[in-house]
Design an enzyme around this catalytic site. Structure first.
Site, PDB file in Angstrom:
ATOM      1  N   ARG A  30      13.293 115.669  23.027  1.00 31.91           N
ATOM      2  CA  ARG A  30      13.254 114.270  22.716  1.00 31.91           C
ATOM      3  C   ARG A  30      13.627 114.505  21.281  1.00 31.91           C
ATOM      4  NH1 ARG A  30      11.127 110.930  25.548  1.00 31.91           N
ATOM      5  NH2 ARG A  30       9.533 111.667  27.833  1.00 31.91           N
ATOM      6  N   ILE A  32      15.006 113.976  17.419  1.00 28.31           N
ATOM      7  CA  ILE A  32      13.685 113.879  16.369  1.00 28.31           C
ATOM      8  C   ILE A  32      13.733 112.483  15.472  1.00 28.31           C
ATOM      9  CG2 ILE A  32      15.456 114.602  13.996  1.00 28.31           C
ATOM     10  CD1 ILE A  32      12.943 116.537  14.205  1.00 28.31           C
ATOM     11  N   VAL A  97      25.284 117.329  14.684  1.00 32.87           N
ATOM     12  CA  VAL A  97      25.683 119.097  14.715  1.00 32.87           C
ATOM     13  C   VAL A  97      26.156 118.984  16.001  1.00 32.87           C
ATOM     14  CG1 VAL A  97      23.389 119.770  16.313  1.00 32.87           C
ATOM     15  CG2 VAL A  97      22.430 118.403  14.773  1.00 32.87           C
ATOM     16  N   HIS A 101      25.524 118.180  22.938  1.00 29.72           N
ATOM     17  CA  HIS A 101      25.050 117.490  23.671  1.00 29.72           C
ATOM     18  C   HIS A 101      25.110 116.121  23.862  1.00 29.72           C
ATOM     19  CE1 HIS A 101      25.129 116.808  19.926  1.00 29.72           C
ATOM     20  NE2 HIS A 101      24.611 115.941  19.433  1.00 29.72           N
ATOM     21  N   HIS A 103      23.708 112.441  24.759  1.00 32.37           N
ATOM     22  CA  HIS A 103      22.499 111.385  24.298  1.00 32.37           C
ATOM     23  C   HIS A 103      21.946 110.771  25.588  1.00 32.37           C
ATOM     24  CE1 HIS A 103      22.324 112.113  19.537  1.00 32.37           C
ATOM     25  NE2 HIS A 103      23.748 112.106  19.756  1.00 32.37           N
TER      26      HIS A 103
HETATM   27  P1  DGP Z   1      24.895 113.714  17.090  1.00 29.13           P
HETATM   28  O1  DGP Z   1      25.041 112.695  15.642  1.00 29.13           O
HETATM   29  O2  DGP Z   1      25.667 113.267  17.998  1.00 29.13           O
HETATM   30  O3  DGP Z   1      25.428 115.404  16.972  1.00 29.13           O
HETATM   31  O4  DGP Z   1      23.093 113.669  17.183  1.00 29.13           O
HETATM   32  C1  DGP Z   1      22.930 114.593  16.538  1.00 29.13           C
HETATM   33  C2  DGP Z   1      21.123 114.137  17.234  1.00 29.13           C
HETATM   34  O5  DGP Z   1      19.808 115.190  16.405  1.00 29.13           O
HETATM   35  C3  DGP Z   1      20.661 113.635  15.908  1.00 29.13           C
HETATM   36  O6  DGP Z   1      20.127 111.811  16.435  1.00 29.13           O
HETATM   37  C4  DGP Z   1      19.330 114.096  15.453  1.00 29.13           C
HETATM   38  C5  DGP Z   1      18.917 115.041  16.765  1.00 29.13           C
HETATM   39  N1  DGP Z   1      18.525 116.518  15.601  1.00 29.13           N
HETATM   40  C6  DGP Z   1      18.932 116.639  14.342  1.00 29.13           C
HETATM   41  N2  DGP Z   1      17.833 117.833  14.032  1.00 29.13           N
HETATM   42  C7  DGP Z   1      17.877 117.593  15.064  1.00 29.13           C
HETATM   43  C8  DGP Z   1      15.949 118.558  15.508  1.00 29.13           C
HETATM   44  O7  DGP Z   1      15.404 119.439  14.480  1.00 29.13           O
HETATM   45  N3  DGP Z   1      15.221 118.373  16.354  1.00 29.13           N
HETATM   46  C9  DGP Z   1      15.468 117.006  17.390  1.00 29.13           C
HETATM   47  N4  DGP Z   1      14.485 116.722  18.230  1.00 29.13           N
HETATM   48  N5  DGP Z   1      16.535 117.348  16.855  1.00 29.13           N
HETATM   49  C10 DGP Z   1      17.457 117.135  16.415  1.00 29.13           C
END
Ligand code: DGP
Length: 115
Positions: A30, A32, A97, A101, A103
């Protein structure tokens, strides 16, 4: 595995996350900062920076990743209502990140991204 990559650390259990699916190729957990009732990230276990770094050999992996996203949408009960799969790529695409990935976002009606 990149020690500095938060998603690599989640895949290897070095960092905590609410993991909803895992197999030998992909992990799903999920987000964050959820933007909708369902907001899951599906990532390849192997570090791939973005779509820009994909190679021909990754075809099956990426197909599998989307199959898993669809399965999770069914499990979340959002398949009939509909959902959105987003792959942000690079700075202009909003990627923050740099571990590829998808979403999986749903559970509410969303505005069309093109306006
Ligand atoms: P993007 O902007 O497409 O690179 O999305 C990165 C997503 O990753 C953003 O919606 C927040 C999520 N995210 C960042 N750090 C963490 C983390 O440590 N844990 C989780 N579960 N999600 C994270």
């Amino acid at each position: 595995m990149r020690e500095t990559c938060i998603f690599c650390r989640i895949v290897s259990n070095e960092a905590r996350a609410a993991i909803v699916y895992r197999d030998e190729q992909v992990t799903a957990f999920r987000d964050i900062h959820p933007v909708a009732p369902t907001h899951i990230l599906v990532v390849p276990n192997r570090h791939i920076e973005s779509v820009n770094a994909l190679e021909a050999e990754d075809e099956r992996l990426m197909g599998h990743l989307f199959i898993v996203a669809g399965k999770l949408a069914r499990e979340e009960g959002i398949d009939r209502g509909g959902y959105r799969l987003i792959v942000n790529t690079g700075a202009d695409g909003g990627q923050t990140v740099f571990h590829l990935h998808v979403h999986l976002i749903g559970g509410q009606r969303m505005m069309h991204p093109m306006g």
